[in-house]
Structures are given as C-alpha cells and as structure tokens.
Design a protein around this motif. Structure first.
Motif, PDB file in Angstrom:
ATOM      1  N   SER B  20       0.846  -1.194   0.000  1.00  0.00           N
ATOM      2  CA  SER B  20       0.000   0.000   0.000  1.00  0.00           C
ATOM      3  C   SER B  20       0.879   1.240   0.000  1.00  0.00           C
ATOM      4  O   SER B  20       1.718   1.423   0.876  1.00  0.00           O
ATOM      5  N   LEU B  21       0.716   2.081  -1.003  1.00  0.00           N
ATOM      6  CA  LEU B  21       1.473   3.326  -1.133  1.00  0.00           C
ATOM      7  C   LEU B  21       0.476   4.480  -1.112  1.00  0.00           C
ATOM      8  O   LEU B  21      -0.604   4.374  -1.706  1.00  0.00           O
ATOM      9  N   ASN B  22       0.855   5.576  -0.457  1.00  0.00           N
ATOM     10  CA  ASN B  22      -0.135   6.637  -0.239  1.00  0.00           C
ATOM     11  C   ASN B  22       0.452   8.026  -0.464  1.00  0.00           C
ATOM     12  O   ASN B  22       1.643   8.256  -0.266  1.00  0.00           O
ATOM     13  N   TYR B  36       3.364   6.827 -10.960  1.00  0.00           N
ATOM     14  CA  TYR B  36       4.473   6.476 -11.829  1.00  0.00           C
ATOM     15  C   TYR B  36       5.402   5.525 -11.083  1.00  0.00           C
ATOM     16  O   TYR B  36       5.564   5.604  -9.859  1.00  0.00           O
ATOM     17  N   ARG B  37       6.049   4.672 -11.836  1.00  0.00           N
ATOM     18  CA  ARG B  37       7.082   3.782 -11.304  1.00  0.00           C
ATOM     19  C   ARG B  37       8.393   4.196 -11.939  1.00  0.00           C
ATOM     20  O   ARG B  37       8.471   4.395 -13.156  1.00  0.00           O
ATOM     21  N   GLN B  38       9.427   4.314 -11.113  1.00  0.00           N
ATOM     22  CA  GLN B  38      10.739   4.718 -11.619  1.00  0.00           C
ATOM     23  C   GLN B  38      11.798   3.734 -11.162  1.00  0.00           C
ATOM     24  O   GLN B  38      12.081   3.634  -9.960  1.00  0.00           O
ATOM     25  N   TYR B  39      12.382   3.038 -12.116  1.00  0.00           N
ATOM     26  CA  TYR B  39      13.526   2.181 -11.821  1.00  0.00           C
ATOM     27  C   TYR B  39      14.783   3.039 -11.790  1.00  0.00           C
ATOM     28  O   TYR B  39      14.844   4.116 -12.384  1.00  0.00           O
ATOM     29  N   GLN B  80       5.982  -8.666  -6.646  1.00  0.00           N
ATOM     30  CA  GLN B  80       7.081  -9.416  -7.241  1.00  0.00           C
ATOM     31  C   GLN B  80       8.390  -8.647  -7.074  1.00  0.00           C
ATOM     32  O   GLN B  80       8.378  -7.412  -6.980  1.00  0.00           O
ATOM     33  N   PRO B  81       9.520  -9.347  -7.074  1.00  0.00           N
ATOM     34  CA  PRO B  81      10.804  -8.631  -7.006  1.00  0.00           C
ATOM     35  C   PRO B  81      10.946  -7.580  -8.108  1.00  0.00           C
ATOM     36  O   PRO B  81      11.573  -6.531  -7.882  1.00  0.00           O
ATOM     37  N   SER B  82      10.323  -7.819  -9.256  1.00  0.00           N
ATOM     38  CA  SER B  82      10.408  -6.847 -10.353  1.00  0.00           C
ATOM     39  C   SER B  82       9.618  -5.561 -10.058  1.00  0.00           C
ATOM     40  O   SER B  82       9.757  -4.576 -10.789  1.00  0.00           O
ATOM     41  N   ASP B  83       8.814  -5.573  -9.005  1.00  0.00           N
ATOM     42  CA  ASP B  83       8.107  -4.360  -8.595  1.00  0.00           C
ATOM     43  C   ASP B  83       9.004  -3.428  -7.781  1.00  0.00           C
ATOM     44  O   ASP B  83       8.606  -2.296  -7.461  1.00  0.00           O
ATOM     45  N   SER B  84      10.191  -3.895  -7.437  1.00  0.00           N
ATOM     46  CA  SER B  84      11.122  -3.064  -6.658  1.00  0.00           C
ATOM     47  C   SER B  84      11.509  -1.839  -7.465  1.00  0.00           C
ATOM     48  O   SER B  84      12.106  -1.943  -8.551  1.00  0.00           O
ATOM     49  N   ALA B  85      11.164  -0.676  -6.959  1.00  0.00           N
ATOM     50  CA  ALA B  85      11.362   0.586  -7.677  1.00  0.00           C
ATOM     51  C   ALA B  85      10.924   1.717  -6.746  1.00  0.00           C
ATOM     52  O   ALA B  85      10.485   1.475  -5.623  1.00  0.00           O
ATOM     53  N   THR B  86      11.038   2.933  -7.234  1.00  0.00           N
ATOM     54  CA  THR B  86      10.482   4.080  -6.531  1.00  0.00           C
ATOM     55  C   THR B  86       9.158   4.450  -7.183  1.00  0.00           C
ATOM     56  O   THR B  86       9.068   4.532  -8.413  1.00  0.00           O
ATOM     57  N   TYR B  87       8.138   4.646  -6.355  1.00  0.00           N
ATOM     58  CA  TYR B  87       6.798   4.962  -6.844  1.00  0.00           C
ATOM     59  C   TYR B  87       6.471   6.418  -6.524  1.00  0.00           C
ATOM     60  O   TYR B  87       6.594   6.857  -5.383  1.00  0.00           O
ATOM     61  N   LEU B  88       6.081   7.133  -7.541  1.00  0.00           N
ATOM     62  CA  LEU B  88       5.801   8.565  -7.424  1.00  0.00           C
ATOM     63  C   LEU B  88       4.322   8.820  -7.677  1.00  0.00           C
ATOM     64  O   LEU B  88       3.764   8.318  -8.664  1.00  0.00           O
ATOM     65  N   LYS B 102       7.603  13.010  -3.261  1.00  0.00           N
ATOM     66  CA  LYS B 102       9.037  12.720  -3.306  1.00  0.00           C
ATOM     67  C   LYS B 102       9.327  11.286  -3.724  1.00  0.00           C
ATOM     68  O   LYS B 102      10.455  10.963  -4.067  1.00  0.00           O
ATOM     69  N   GLY B 103       8.316  10.441  -3.684  1.00  0.00           N
ATOM     70  CA  GLY B 103       8.506   9.059  -4.082  1.00  0.00           C
ATOM     71  C   GLY B 103       8.718   8.141  -2.901  1.00  0.00           C
ATOM     72  O   GLY B 103       9.318   8.539  -1.900  1.00  0.00           O
ATOM     73  N   THR B 104       8.231   6.906  -3.009  1.00  0.00           N
ATOM     74  CA  THR B 104       8.444   5.872  -1.999  1.00  0.00           C
ATOM     75  C   THR B 104       9.263   4.763  -2.624  1.00  0.00           C
ATOM     76  O   THR B 104       8.877   4.203  -3.659  1.00  0.00           O
TER      77      THR B 104
END
Lengths: 113, 110
Positions: B20-22, B36-39, B80-88, B102-104
């Motif tokens: 859960s991201l907020n 957005y997802r940022q690798y 999934q491990p492929s979801d590892s990223a910064t979420y904005l 600022k991103g999580t």
C-alpha cells in the motif's frame, strides 16, 4: 520506439561551460515539459512549452536557464555558465493535450566538474 | 504545508505481499491523479491515471482516490521482485503544472 527521446543520456561539463539537453516528444504530442530531479528528492517542474511558445516557466531559474521548442526539431533546455549546483537528472515529458497524462524520457544526467 | 506529501520509505516487503502506497494533497482544485514507477537510472513510467474518486484496477495494481480526504493510494497485489522501484504520485488540477510527491522506495524480497 515511439517514446520520448532524450539525448545525451549523460553529459559532463566544466564550470562555466554551456549545457544543451535535447528532447523529442512522443509522436502526436505537442506539449513538452522539463523537470529536474535531485537525489532523494522528487521531480520539480521547470518549464512547459508548446510548439514555438513557452506556456509556463515558473519553475525555471531566472538566470542562465532557457528553453525552446521550435517549429521543427526537438525541444532544447539550455544552461549557460553551469555551476556545481546544476548537477542533476533532467527529465523531459510530453503529452497529447494539457489534460492528458505525461510520458517521460529516461533523462539526461548532467555532471559538473 | 507542501502541496503533495508522500512517505519516502523505504518500504521492504516479502514476495507475494500486498503493498500500500499513499499520498496526501492540500489543493482541492487538483483533479487528475497519477502513479508512476521509476527504476534506478530510468525515467518515470506511467502506471495509473484517474480523474475521479473511487477505485481503478489494472492487473495487480489498484489506484484509489478519496477527494473528500485528499488522499490517494496505490495497491499492489501479489508483489514481485520486479516491482522493486520508486513509486511517485503525481497530481494536477487541469492547469499545466504537475506536482509530484518525493517518491516511496519499494523493495520486494524474494
């Protein structure tokens, strides 16, 4: 690949030199935006352009920075007389209209020696 | 008060967990909400876009908007491990200026 294209991917400049960053929007997109991202910080809006017009430059420093989006060719973000504090990742985004989501390029990482 | 607030994390979860991201925002004029997802070393990639209160689902991702509370969420199921990223989170009000949190930073451990 019809995505937003930015070049160069990496740019190294010495203090006092000029940096030119280029951005080609997605096909069919006429709205271009530039953002700056510093480590551990979010994306900060700099400027919004449409073809041949600057719509909003409220996020851009008043000195040394300029942007253009000519009728033909890519959008250019120009930084004159660069200083160490200009080191950052600069991202370009484009959208089809002003209310459509923005799609980003992979950025230009600017390093100042 | 900042226009958009987002907990920077980092957030670390085991594979298969629900994430859960907020974000919260202050300007009631904001109408459009994006995630957005940022690798690492890449540009932000648009995941979800919505302009109304309620839920929007796309595969393992659900975006939720509560305009009355000025609160938006992104849920990731079966992470999934492929979801590892910064979420904005990105929010704007129909004017041209998109404001980001600022991103999580998320890590999904196998």
């Amino acid at each position: 690949n019809a995505g937003v294209m930015q070049n160069p991917r990496h740019l190294v400049r010495r203090r006092g030199q000029e940096a030119r960053l280029r951005c080609s929007p997605m096909k069919g997109h006429s709205h271009v935006y530039w953002y700056r991202q510093l480590p551990e910080e979010g994306l900060k809006f700099m400027v919004y352009l449409q073809k041949e017009n600057i719509i909003d430059e409220s996020g851009m420093p008043k000195e040394r920075f300029s942007a253009e989006f000519p009728k033909e060719g890519p959008s250019i973000l120009r930084i004159q007389q660069v200083v160490r504090g200009d080191s950052a990742a600069y991202f370009c985004a484009s959208s089809r209209t002003e209310n459509q989501p923005q799609h980003f390029g992979d950025g230009t990482r600017l390093s100042i020696l | 008060q900042k226009e958009v607030e987002q907990d920077p994390g980092p957030l670390s979860v085991p594979e298969g967990a629900i994430v859960s991201l907020n974000c919260t925002y202050s300007n009631s004029a904001f109408q459009y909400f994006m995630w957005y997802r940022q690798y690492s070393r890449k540009g932000p990639e648009l995941l979800m876009y919505t302009y109304s209160s309620g839920n929007k689902e796309d595969g393992r991702f659900t975006a939720q908007v509560d305009k009355s509370s000025k609160y938006i969420s992104l849920f990731i199921r079966d992470s999934q491990p492929s979801d590892s990223a910064t979420y904005l989170c990105g929010i704007f009000g129909g004017s041209e200026k998109l404001v980001f949190g600022k991103g999580t930073k998320l890590t999904v451990n196998p």
